[in-house]
Design a protein around this motif. Structure first.
Motif, PDB file in Angstrom:
ATOM      1  N   LEU A 143      -8.250 -14.572 -51.283  1.00 20.73           N
ATOM      2  CA  LEU A 143      -7.275 -13.511 -51.547  1.00 20.73           C
ATOM      3  C   LEU A 143      -6.770 -13.563 -52.981  1.00 20.73           C
ATOM      4  O   LEU A 143      -6.593 -12.534 -53.635  1.00 20.73           O
ATOM      5  CB  LEU A 143      -6.097 -13.624 -50.570  1.00 20.73           C
ATOM      6  CG  LEU A 143      -6.376 -13.209 -49.126  1.00 20.73           C
ATOM      7  CD1 LEU A 143      -5.171 -13.486 -48.255  1.00 20.73           C
ATOM      8  CD2 LEU A 143      -6.757 -11.744 -49.038  1.00 20.73           C
ATOM      9  N   HIS A 198      -6.317  -7.072 -44.930  1.00 17.70           N
ATOM     10  CA  HIS A 198      -6.103  -8.521 -44.854  1.00 17.70           C
ATOM     11  C   HIS A 198      -4.657  -8.866 -44.498  1.00 17.70           C
ATOM     12  O   HIS A 198      -4.156  -9.931 -44.848  1.00 17.70           O
ATOM     13  CB  HIS A 198      -6.508  -9.168 -46.186  1.00 17.70           C
ATOM     14  CG  HIS A 198      -7.909  -8.836 -46.605  1.00 17.70           C
ATOM     15  ND1 HIS A 198      -9.002  -9.210 -45.862  1.00 17.70           N
ATOM     16  CD2 HIS A 198      -8.378  -8.119 -47.649  1.00 17.70           C
ATOM     17  CE1 HIS A 198     -10.098  -8.762 -46.452  1.00 17.70           C
ATOM     18  NE2 HIS A 198      -9.752  -8.090 -47.529  1.00 17.70           N
ATOM     19  N   ARG A 238      -9.567 -14.163 -44.142  1.00 17.07           N
ATOM     20  CA  ARG A 238      -9.657 -14.432 -45.589  1.00 17.07           C
ATOM     21  C   ARG A 238      -8.715 -15.569 -45.964  1.00 17.07           C
ATOM     22  O   ARG A 238      -7.535 -15.543 -45.622  1.00 17.07           O
ATOM     23  CB  ARG A 238      -9.293 -13.169 -46.369  1.00 17.07           C
ATOM     24  CG  ARG A 238      -9.620 -13.208 -47.859  1.00 17.07           C
ATOM     25  CD  ARG A 238     -11.111 -13.155 -48.140  1.00 17.07           C
ATOM     26  NE  ARG A 238     -11.720 -11.908 -47.715  1.00 17.07           N
ATOM     27  CZ  ARG A 238     -11.945 -10.879 -48.531  1.00 17.07           C
ATOM     28  NH1 ARG A 238     -11.584 -10.951 -49.800  1.00 17.07           N
ATOM     29  NH2 ARG A 238     -12.527  -9.791 -48.083  1.00 17.07           N
ATOM     30  N   SER A 277      -8.253 -10.973 -40.813  1.00 16.67           N
ATOM     31  CA  SER A 277      -9.607 -10.927 -41.370  1.00 16.67           C
ATOM     32  C   SER A 277     -10.211 -12.310 -41.538  1.00 16.67           C
ATOM     33  O   SER A 277     -11.430 -12.450 -41.659  1.00 16.67           O
ATOM     34  CB  SER A 277      -9.581 -10.225 -42.730  1.00 16.67           C
ATOM     35  OG  SER A 277      -8.847 -11.004 -43.677  1.00 16.67           O
TER      36      SER A 277
END
Length: 508
Positions: free
Chosen positions: A54, A85, A49, A47
């Protein structure tokens, strides 16, 4: 505010009741939907991220609620916060580590393993499971041509298997050399003379094992590698002679069949001859390369492995099993005596005398999962030929990828032909003054942050390189070319940006 959850004990556990069946089916259906929607269908391998993002997702999250929540709601949150994720190991642009996509059959087997919750530490906790593991281990020892008397046990993976090989090697040597029982007496005064030899490219768990065994990392003597990243027999002979002249006690050699970076395989046959002559234990770390034994086309690369005293093989790499799944194989099963012990509540001596199987005496684990089931399911459905075709496909892809790199002026590879399916390379900037190490690190980090490609990094002769570990049989030459193009695109972007910054500094 937490939802009020009424507790029905039958619906909490797998059992024969209608409430249990209904709850189980609903939970599994929800899990299946989330795995497909939030994970299997991802368009990119990640993703993008970042760590801080996170961490923020979970900062306010309570680990334990006061009164409980609806299971489907909790699973939905896990899908949105975890699955979405996660690194998509099945994606063709996920090519960093020895991190394989698992076979679908093994996912079904995992459900059976978890549901039955068999523990492999005593017969009365895992009767059918024990016999299946024994059968799978027997097949593995035959596959590696270990002969009569061989044995083994399933492990969590290479770290545990390498540790067990050196543990048995140490205790056998101590007993033979100094009539000393390490299990009962600890280490003898002469233990500081013990030495282990391995290549400088061996896995870090060799030194870790030496430390855990009370020998210290100083007990590991690293041998130089040759131009193919394999243990150099010239330097091995030199190091062995030096140790003997210094009065040291080299008791074990760890050969690597598939180094983490290059997939290189040490000269197993040559090492086995030395070990037999010198009375040293030969442990082969084939966590990565052990799968070559399944391929008639490539198994010659493991020539000499049948002479090893013990072997590590991981199934959560090129056997495409879910983590964790590995095995420790022993040429002479009697050597498990240096590990075996009895507990009255688990494996009393009376049961052993009656022929009741005892697996706990072969492991440093007590409670242990029934991982043999998923390998058995895979071998039954795919067969040896099916596994070989998957492996051979990835090796061919690695060779083709190396050819693409060799024909590209913007890229530079290490080595000429992959031993297994790892490719080490780097982006080469147009200008000599570019900071090439920093540039390649930035390429790797940028591609991950964008979620486009999951690459690994390593160092060769102190310089930063990128690495493709091409385990995925679904990956094509088009996928590999796409990854290389993305690497070059990010590299060129960085060159332009750095060039503009440099001009600004020179002409403010």
């Amino acid at each position: 505010m937490d939802e009020k959850v009424e507790v029905n004990v039958d619906s909490l556990f797998l059992n024969e009741t209608t409430a249990s069946r209904t709850a189980y089916e609903r939970a599994m259906k929800k899990a299946h939907e989330l795995i497909q929607d939030q994970y299997a269908n991802l368009s990119d391998p990640y993703s993008g991220r970042e760590v801080g993002q996170l961490r923020a997702d979970w900062k306010q999250e309570e680990v334990c609620t006061d009164s409980g929540r609806i299971l489907e709601t909790v699973l939905q949150e896990a899908g949105e916060k975890v699955l979405a994720h996660s690194i998509a190991v099945h994606h063709p642009r996920c090519a960093a580590h020895l991190h394989c996509p698992p076979l679908i059959g093994t996912l079904a087997a995992e459900a059976m393993i978890s549901a039955t919750n068999q523990s492999m530490d005593s017969w009365d906790q895992s009767p059918a499971a024990t016999l299946l593991e024994e059968n799978v281990v027997r097949w593995l020892t035959e596959l590696f041509d270990f002969g009569e008397g061989a044995d083994g046990v399933f492990t969590s993976g290479g770290t545990q298997s390498n540790f067990m090989g050196l543990l048995l090697a140490r205790d056998r040597y101590i007993n033979q050399a100094w009539n000393w029982n390490a299990q009962q007496q600890g280490l003898p005064p002469e233990a500081n003379q013990l030495r282990i030899l391995c290549s400088e490219a061996a896995h870090f768990t060799v030194k870790q094992s030496a430390a855990l065994l009370g020998l210290g990392e100083q007990a590991v003597v690293t041998v130089a590698t040759d131009h193919e990243q394999r243990l150099s027999m010239i330097d091995f002979e030199r190091q062995l002679e030096k140790l003997k002249n210094e009065g040291k006690s080299p008791f074990a050699v760890v050969a690597t069949a598939g180094t983490t970076d290059f997939g290189s395989i040490d000269p197993l046959s040559s090492l086995s001859k030395y070990c037999r002559r010198e009375g040293m234990w030969l442990h082969v770390d084939a966590a990565y390369g052990g799968a070559l034994i399944l391929s008639d086309r490539h198994r010659f690369k493991l020539a000499g492995v049948e002479q090893a005293d013990s072997v590590t093989v991981d199934f959560h790499k090129l056997f495409y099993q879910p983590i964790s799944c590995g095995a420790f194989l022993l040429k002479e099963g009697v050597e498990f005596r240096w590990l075996s012990r009895h507990a009255d509540y688990l494996n009393p001596i009376e049961q052993e005398e009656q022929g009741v199987p005892n697996l706990v005496g072969k492991s440093i684990q007590t409670t242990r999962r029934f991982d043999a089931l998923k390998l058995w399911v895979s071998m039954q459905t795919l067969g040896k030929a099916g596994f070989a075709s998957l492996l051979e496909r990835t090796i061919l892809l690695a060779e083709q990828t190396m050819e693409m790199i060799a024909s590209d002026d913007c890229l530079q590879s290490v080595g000429k032909k992959p031993e297994i399916n790892a490719v080490v390379f780097r982006y080469v900037p147009d200008k000599d003054y570019m900071r090439i190490d920093e540039l390649n690190l930035m390429i790797k980090q940028t591609l991950l942050a964008r979620g486009e490609v999951v690459l690994a990094q390593t160092r060769v002769a102190g310089q930063v390189y990128l690495k493709l570990t091409l385990l995925n049989p679904r990956m094509t030459t088009e996928d590999a070319a796409d990854i290389l193009e993305r690497v070059k695109r990010v590299g060129r972007e960085a060159e332009i940006n750095w060039g503009e910054r440099e001009k600004a500094c020179l002409h403010p």
